[in-house]
Design an enzyme around this catalytic site. Structure first.
Site, mmCIF file in Angstrom:
data_model
loop_
_atom_site.group_PDB
_atom_site.id
_atom_site.type_symbol
_atom_site.label_atom_id
_atom_site.label_comp_id
_atom_site.label_asym_id
_atom_site.label_seq_id
_atom_site.Cartn_x
_atom_site.Cartn_y
_atom_site.Cartn_z
ATOM 1 N N THR A 123 0.850 -1.188 0.000
ATOM 2 C CA THR A 123 0.000 0.000 0.000
ATOM 3 C C THR A 123 0.890 1.244 0.000
ATOM 4 O O THR A 123 1.905 1.289 0.692
ATOM 5 C CB THR A 123 -0.941 0.027 1.221
ATOM 6 O OG1 THR A 123 -1.846 -1.080 1.139
ATOM 7 C CG2 THR A 123 -1.755 1.315 1.261
ATOM 8 N N PHE A 131 1.135 5.318 0.649
ATOM 9 C CA PHE A 131 0.524 6.371 1.459
ATOM 10 C C PHE A 131 1.096 7.717 1.046
ATOM 11 O O PHE A 131 2.272 7.822 0.677
ATOM 12 C CB PHE A 131 0.822 6.129 2.945
ATOM 13 C CG PHE A 131 0.275 4.833 3.470
ATOM 14 C CD1 PHE A 131 -0.955 4.799 4.107
ATOM 15 C CD2 PHE A 131 0.986 3.657 3.327
ATOM 16 C CE1 PHE A 131 -1.468 3.600 4.585
ATOM 17 C CE2 PHE A 131 0.485 2.456 3.806
ATOM 18 C CZ PHE A 131 -0.745 2.427 4.438
#
Length: 356
Positions: free
Chosen positions: A257, A259
């Site tokens: 992921t 960010f």
């Protein structure tokens, strides 16, 4: 064995004393830097400078420690020295134990004040209001794609992206007891449920799957109710005293992921940067191709292209684009000037160092 270890330990003790002396000297220099910054009202956190330091130690690393381990040590050194100037407050999608909190410490080190928020919107609000110096929000996942709420908020906000963090995401199935006896529901963020769908179909196809605000919230619920299983990080499991039923249940073993670090800070070039944009074009044939042509003309590489339906105005889609380079780099500046002239809507979300 003791006779052999004793001289080695004495050498280690001597080196540790040297390291401590050097750390103290570095900290005093950091304090002097802080005094200069205070006089000029310069920001305490400079992500481009820290990125340069971390790249530099990796390039000079003689081993045997790996580059990642060396960078982790230096990130913590910089974090502790930065805290001597000012302890930075960072808002993140909470509660405590989320992957977003992990991204905070990966970017800033541990010498910061974390501020858990109940939603992505609240992270933006806290940062806009100045309650937090920076915010960290998920922007995309390698398996499930963009986090749409973050994209929508980036379109509306005056905040700037000043950094990015990419972390490996490992999901674990956890319960209060460490087993699945009496469990009737599996809770997690909707993206985590999607990322573990195949594993759940194979092992627990009949259990209810319930989407909640975050994986850490799922862990909190599981800690309070033995009938709930949570999909979350092991850090969240430790926070809420859960037992691991099965670790690493994500369908993609390389699941990551990304960010975004948001705030009011505009970074200067670090030498390895990325620029994020939002664009829109009139609905006519060839409009997107013509809009992006300046990137090719000026030799600017596009690394991401994401479309999002428009919810206002007269265009059908917004396009979220990442390109290599900083807005102050000549080729990027020239390309963006042409893009701005040709676009129906144009917004630079920020230029920032590429994640290490």
């Amino acid at each position: 064995m003791t006779d052999k270890l004793k001289p080695l330990r004495e050498q280690i003790d001597a080196i540790d004393a040297e390291i401590l002396d050097l750390l103290s000297r570095r900290a005093r220099l950091a304090q002097e830097v802080g005094h200069v910054k205070a006089e000029t009202k310069a920001p305490v956190f400079r992500p481009e400078r820290e990125a340069q330091v971390l790249r530099g130690v990796a390039e000079r690393n003689p081993g045997p420690m790996g580059d990642g381990e060396v960078q982790t040590i230096f990130r913590e050194i910089m974090s502790a020295c930065r805290a001597l100037e000012k302890r930075v407050t960072v808002a993140f999608l909470g509660p405590v134990g989320t992957f977003t909190e992990q991204a905070v410490y990966t970017q800033f080190g541990s010498a910061v004040e974390g501020m858990p928020c109940v939603s992505i919107d609240e992270v933006f609000r806290a940062t806009e209001a100045g309650t937090a110096d920076f915010g960290v929000v998920p922007i995309e996942n390698s398996s499930e794609g963009a986090v749409n709420r973050t994209l929508d908020m980036l379109l509306q906000t005056n905040l700037i992206i000043s950094g990015e963090v990419a972390i490996q995401v490992h999901h674990s199935l956890m319960t209060k007891t460490g087993n699945m006896d009496g469990v009737s529901v599996v809770c997690a963020h909707s993206q985590a449920l999607a990322q573990c769908q195949a594993w759940l179909n194979q092992h627990y196809p009949n259990l209810e799957r319930r989407a909640v605000a975050s994986n850490a919230e799922a862990a909190r619920m599981a800690g309070a109710d033995a009938g709930v299983a949570a999909i979350a990080s092991e850090m969240a499991g430790e926070q809420y005293k859960l037992g691991v039923v099965q670790a690493h249940i994500q369908d993609d073993p390389h699941n990551r992921t990304r960010f975004a670090v948001i705030g009011h800070l505009q970074t200067t070039p670090s030498g390895s940067d990325q620029t994020s944009l939002v664009l829109a074009v009139p609905n006519k044939a060839g409009a997107v191709y013509q809009l992006l042509a300046p990137l090719a003309r000026h030799g600017v590489s596009m690394t991401r292209f994401e479309s999002r339906p428009a919810r206002m105005g007269s265009w059908e889609y917004y396009f979220y684009v990442d390109v290599e380079g900083h807005v102050h780099d000549a080729p990027v500046a020239l390309a963006l000037a042409e893009l701005k002239d040709n676009a129906a809507f144009f917004k630079v979300l920020g230029s920032y160092p590429v994640s290490l």
